[in-house]
Design a protein around this motif. Structure first.
Motif, mmCIF file in Angstrom:
data_model
loop_
_atom_site.group_PDB
_atom_site.id
_atom_site.type_symbol
_atom_site.label_atom_id
_atom_site.label_comp_id
_atom_site.label_asym_id
_atom_site.label_seq_id
_atom_site.Cartn_x
_atom_site.Cartn_y
_atom_site.Cartn_z
ATOM 1 N N ALA A 92 -26.206 25.419 50.027
ATOM 2 C CA ALA A 92 -26.527 24.854 48.704
ATOM 3 C C ALA A 92 -26.442 23.334 48.680
ATOM 4 O O ALA A 92 -27.027 22.686 47.821
ATOM 5 C CB ALA A 92 -25.574 25.420 47.650
ATOM 6 N N VAL A 106 -27.613 20.604 44.238
ATOM 7 C CA VAL A 106 -27.558 22.062 44.176
ATOM 8 C C VAL A 106 -28.635 22.647 43.246
ATOM 9 O O VAL A 106 -29.211 23.693 43.532
ATOM 10 C CB VAL A 106 -26.147 22.496 43.680
ATOM 11 N N ILE A 117 -31.100 25.995 43.817
ATOM 12 C CA ILE A 117 -31.045 27.211 42.993
ATOM 13 C C ILE A 117 -32.396 27.472 42.317
ATOM 14 O O ILE A 117 -32.860 28.612 42.267
ATOM 15 C CB ILE A 117 -29.881 27.115 41.978
ATOM 16 N N ILE A 168 -21.675 25.222 41.956
ATOM 17 C CA ILE A 168 -22.709 26.254 42.031
ATOM 18 C C ILE A 168 -22.688 27.183 40.818
ATOM 19 O O ILE A 168 -23.726 27.431 40.198
ATOM 20 C CB ILE A 168 -22.533 27.080 43.333
ATOM 21 N N VAL A 196 -21.647 34.089 46.399
ATOM 22 C CA VAL A 196 -21.296 32.692 46.654
ATOM 23 C C VAL A 196 -20.160 32.628 47.668
ATOM 24 O O VAL A 196 -19.167 33.356 47.561
ATOM 25 C CB VAL A 196 -20.893 31.986 45.343
#
Lengths: 374, 374
Positions: free
Chosen positions: A25, A32, A36, A60, A76
């Motif tokens: 990420a 980040v 995403i 995140i 994650v």
């Protein structure tokens, strides 16, 4: 090691039947959020894809929670540290265990994920990949392969190496030819890809000694390895329809890649200038909008974002550091496609076969392995 | 030696006050006609230019007689033979005395002409130039410099070497920096050109050992030599406004140059495709015609046709083999400009001064020569 697992029970249930891609990420130029967004785009059209996402959980999670589609499809993995763009690979190899990049490759090593994708520092990514995934049998130097927009029917040519290593001897160049052919066969669907060796002229006497040697040994084994060898090609042939795979060392390939990008940027700048000079040129730009959009689509480098590391025990994709969500999506799609094809196993088999049945290898095996590489 | 003089008495009268350019009529892809058309265009706007034209008299004279403007301004030197594009330089060095190329360089050696222009085989042209004109003092490897369209105010950057030699050590790269700075100063009018060294990254630890060494020695003498050193640059910076002169070895430079040309060709092809797909796109192309022409003018490689051989006792310009009349005209204009500036003497003085006053030279001279290089 500072990485930790943030368990998502639904993910565990789902992932066995799914293709799991490991994503770093952190480390891209745009943070980040862009990564995403790219995952969301990919997930929208690829119901079979799941992710393991590596990085700072506190950065995140808030972003992830905004996207319903990722809810049950992302696990994650927290990692405290980030590899910076100017970090030396040698430092990261020694002290990089707590980084998201390291963690993302660890998922491939542990076979939790089939492919890793990172927007981070290329040198560090290759360095960690070399020590954690290790080189495939017969490969002395792994290579980074990219797709280059071309005049061929498939729209792209394969070029390697574009920067894994600044050197390559004749034997390395031969392995690059084998790996590039396998990538073109699997990634572009070309049964008998045409391979060319990058040089400063197409005549046999031109260029460096290692290129002459490579020219001979690649030509000798072309038929055995199911590719056509077209001999030396020049820089102008990289985007042409004379060749499908361009083989070169990582120094030359990296300069060529960036020169091509720089030239395209210059022309793009001049084109915007031409169509915004005054009110008349702006009106004609509006009228030509469909044409200009078609053109942009045809040469948009974001559509083919993703350098593939070839020659390791595991597939790693390096996305452009400056990639936006479209670029990240393209890299993830490529990862998905290569995973579905079982590309890495096919490539390894192809290289092993090519080296075993080489003209310059006395222990030749007359019984060809069949179907290993499509 | 099979070359002979076809005397034009009016030429002899005129030439003393004029700038005489030596032209190889043969060896280009499009034959003698295109070369003569280029000469006509140049002569139309440069009243001070005269020519010595080398090649097969029986092919040249009928074409020449059609152009009144060239009547008293061209002397023809007959040469039986032509260097072909695939002739090996080593063969031409031994057996090339009767070629038009050899003859065209001989005019510069004899100081009848100030600059030679040829559209022929680059390797052969450099090989003959090396043995007939000889290398300038302190130059181990001459280089070919070109102008690359860029985002800088001057519209172009200088890049060298683009193919004189496939190798260059650190000392050669330093001499390239001196020569490139002199070319940028004289050819582009830049008082303090910014020099960059081409590499695969801008960080100090990246790239080959000879580049690290060159990085140090070029930086050490930048101020003495009146240029700014910006350090390592990447392929994407070649057409940028971060740098004015890009220094690299002839292998890398040649691949970069041809890759840039190939990329521009691909985009041009896609653009024509975008504007001719259907009747609507054709109409919008008509409406955008002024914009498209402006764009073409801005990035037309024919406008900057001409690689200059630097580091010899005499100036030689290599025009693109596929040059049309516009391209030949551009090469002749460049020859004229460099001749008017006394460029070759300035460059030689600059290199000699730069090497004499180098940090790695113990016999430094504290009394700088003044005004040698603008």
């Amino acid at each position: 090691m500072q990485t930790g697992v943030v368990v998502n029970p639904k993910f565990v249930q789902n992932s066995s039947a799914k293709t799991v891609i490991s994503i770093d990420a952190m480390g891209g130029d745009h943070g980040v959020g862009v990564v995403i967004d790219g995952m969301v785009r990919a997930a929208n059209t690829l119901p079979e894809i799941n992710f393991i996402l590596h990085g700072r959980e506190q950065e995140i999670s808030p972003l992830l929670s905004k996207h319903k589609i990722l809810k049950e499809r992302v696990q994650v993995r927290h990692a405290d540290d980030v590899v910076k763009m100017d970090d030396r690979p040698s430092r990261i190899m020694r002290h990089g265990k707590s980084t998201s990049m390291w963690s993302s490759l660890e998922s491939v090593r542990q076979k939790e994920a089939s492919v890793a994708v990172s927007c981070g520092n290329t040198g560090a990514l290759m360095a960690i990949a070399m020590i954690r995934l290790r080189k495939a049998q017969g490969v002395k130097r792994p290579a980074i392969a990219i797709l280059w927009p071309s005049l061929n029917p498939q729209g792209f040519n394969v070029m390697l190496d574009v920067g894994a290593d600044i050197r390559a001897d004749a034997q390395d160049l031969k392995v690059f030819a084998l790996m590039g052919a396998s990538y073109a066969r699997n990634g572009l669907g070309l049964e008998q890809p045409r391979i060319g060796l990058l040089n400063v002229g197409t005549e046999d006497h031109k260029g460096k000694p290692e290129l002459h040697e490579a020219n001979d040994i690649i030509a000798a084994d072309a038929t055995t390895n199911k590719f056509k060898y077209v001999g030396f090609v020049e820089g102008g042939d990289i985007p042409s329809d004379k060749v499908d795979v361009i083989v070169t060392d990582g120094f030359t390939g990296n300069v060529a890649l960036k020169t091509g990008e720089g030239t395209a940027n210059l022309i793009g700048f001049r084109m915007r200038e031409a169509f915004t000079r005054n009110i008349f040129s702006k009106i004609s730009a509006l009228l030509a909008l469909r044409n200009l959009r078609y053109l942009r689509h045809k040469i948009d480098p974001r559509q083919v974002n993703g350098g593939v590391f070839l020659g390791l025990n595991g597939t790693v994709i390096k996305s452009h550091g400056a990639a936006d969500a479209t670029g990240v999506e393209a890299a993830i799609r490529l990862a998905f496609q290569l995973s579905q094809l079982g590309f890495n196993e096919k490539l390894a088999a192809r290289v092993a076969y090519g080296l075993q049945n080489s003209q310059d290898n006395h222990e030749t095996d007359d019984d060809p392995i069949v179907g290993s590489d499509k």
